[in-house]
Structures are given as structure tokens and as C-alpha cells.
Write a protein that holds these residues in place. Structure first.
Motif, PDB file in Angstrom:
ATOM      1  N   MET A   1      49.333  38.443  40.907  1.00  0.00           N
ATOM      2  CA  MET A   1      48.229  38.232  41.805  1.00  0.00           C
ATOM      3  C   MET A   1      47.066  39.128  41.385  1.00  0.00           C
ATOM      4  N   LYS A   3      43.598  41.152  42.254  1.00  0.00           N
ATOM      5  CA  LYS A   3      42.944  41.841  43.376  1.00  0.00           C
ATOM      6  C   LYS A   3      41.564  42.317  42.948  1.00  0.00           C
ATOM      7  N   GLU A  23      44.909  43.034  37.930  1.00  0.00           N
ATOM      8  CA  GLU A  23      46.207  42.590  38.413  1.00  0.00           C
ATOM      9  C   GLU A  23      46.697  43.575  39.472  1.00  0.00           C
ATOM     10  N   LYS A  24      47.330  43.069  40.500  1.00  0.00           N
ATOM     11  CA  LYS A  24      47.802  43.906  41.599  1.00  0.00           C
ATOM     12  C   LYS A  24      48.807  44.956  41.120  1.00  0.00           C
ATOM     13  N   TYR A  57      33.067  33.784  42.161  1.00  0.00           N
ATOM     14  CA  TYR A  57      33.896  33.122  41.162  1.00  0.00           C
ATOM     15  C   TYR A  57      35.347  33.580  41.258  1.00  0.00           C
ATOM     16  N   TRP A  58      35.551  34.894  41.289  1.00  0.00           N
ATOM     17  CA  TRP A  58      36.917  35.416  41.317  1.00  0.00           C
ATOM     18  C   TRP A  58      37.633  35.058  42.611  1.00  0.00           C
ATOM     19  N   VAL A  59      36.924  35.059  43.732  1.00  0.00           N
ATOM     20  CA  VAL A  59      37.534  34.667  45.002  1.00  0.00           C
ATOM     21  C   VAL A  59      37.927  33.187  44.945  1.00  0.00           C
ATOM     22  N   SER A  60      37.085  32.351  44.324  1.00  0.00           N
ATOM     23  CA  SER A  60      37.406  30.927  44.198  1.00  0.00           C
ATOM     24  C   SER A  60      38.613  30.701  43.289  1.00  0.00           C
ATOM     25  N   GLN A  61      38.858  31.644  42.384  1.00  0.00           N
ATOM     26  CA  GLN A  61      40.010  31.548  41.488  1.00  0.00           C
ATOM     27  C   GLN A  61      41.280  32.108  42.123  1.00  0.00           C
ATOM     28  N   GLY A  62      41.178  32.628  43.352  1.00  0.00           N
ATOM     29  CA  GLY A  62      42.354  33.112  44.065  1.00  0.00           C
ATOM     30  C   GLY A  62      42.488  34.619  44.151  1.00  0.00           C
ATOM     31  N   ALA A  63      41.497  35.368  43.669  1.00  0.00           N
ATOM     32  CA  ALA A  63      41.556  36.829  43.746  1.00  0.00           C
ATOM     33  C   ALA A  63      41.409  37.266  45.195  1.00  0.00           C
ATOM     34  N   GLN A  64      42.183  38.264  45.599  1.00  0.00           N
ATOM     35  CA  GLN A  64      42.158  38.777  46.962  1.00  0.00           C
ATOM     36  C   GLN A  64      41.404  40.108  46.989  1.00  0.00           C
TER      37      GLN A  64
END
Length: 77
Positions: A1, A3, A23-24, A57-64
Motif C-alpha cells: 500500500m 502512503k 510504500e507503507k 494523481y497519487w490519491v486517484s491511484q489509491g495512495a492513502q
């Protein structure tokens, strides 16, 4: 995931932070994918810069985003 979080880069008693995508499982000071902003809380008022398009962009790619980053980004809204 993936972050979006703060990485401390300042000297002793002079904290400055980079807003990084990492990466988390990586260490806070470890490798990151991209630097998308900075945060300096020692200035009055605190200096906060963010590349909003890269954040989106990163949030749209699934970054939390971390809780702190979420609060900083949504503070102005």
C-alpha cells in the motif's frame, strides 16, 4: 500500500518536513517514490507547499494520505 506522509529532514531543534509518497512498509526516513511538497512549522505562520496535481494523481491511484497530511491539505477548504 502506498502512503502520503511526512519525512523529517531538518536539523536538531530545526524540524522541516518533506511530503513524500512511499510504500507503507518502508522506514520513515527510507526510500520514497516522489517528493510532492514541504512543511516547515518553525516559521510564523507555518510554511506549507504542495504540488496539488501530483497529490490528486497519487490519491486517484489509491495512495492513502496520513492523518496529518489529510488535515494540512483540507485545512484551507
Amino acid at each position: 500500500m502506498v502512503k502520503i506522509r511526512l519525512a523529517r529532514v531538518g536539523t536538531t531543534n530545526q524540524p522541516k518536513f518533506r511530503i513524500v509518497v512511499a510504500e507503507k512498509s518502508r522506514a520513515t526516513q527510507g526510500k520514497f517514490l516522489e517528493v510532492i511538497g514541504t512543511f516547515d512549522k518553525t516559521t510564523k505562520p507555518a510554511a506549507f507547499t504542495l504540488e496539488k496535481e501530483r497529490y490528486d494523481y497519487w490519491v486517484s491511484q489509491g495512495a492513502q494520505p496520513s492523518e496529518t497530511i489529510y488535515k494540512l491539505v483540507n485545512k484551507g477548504d
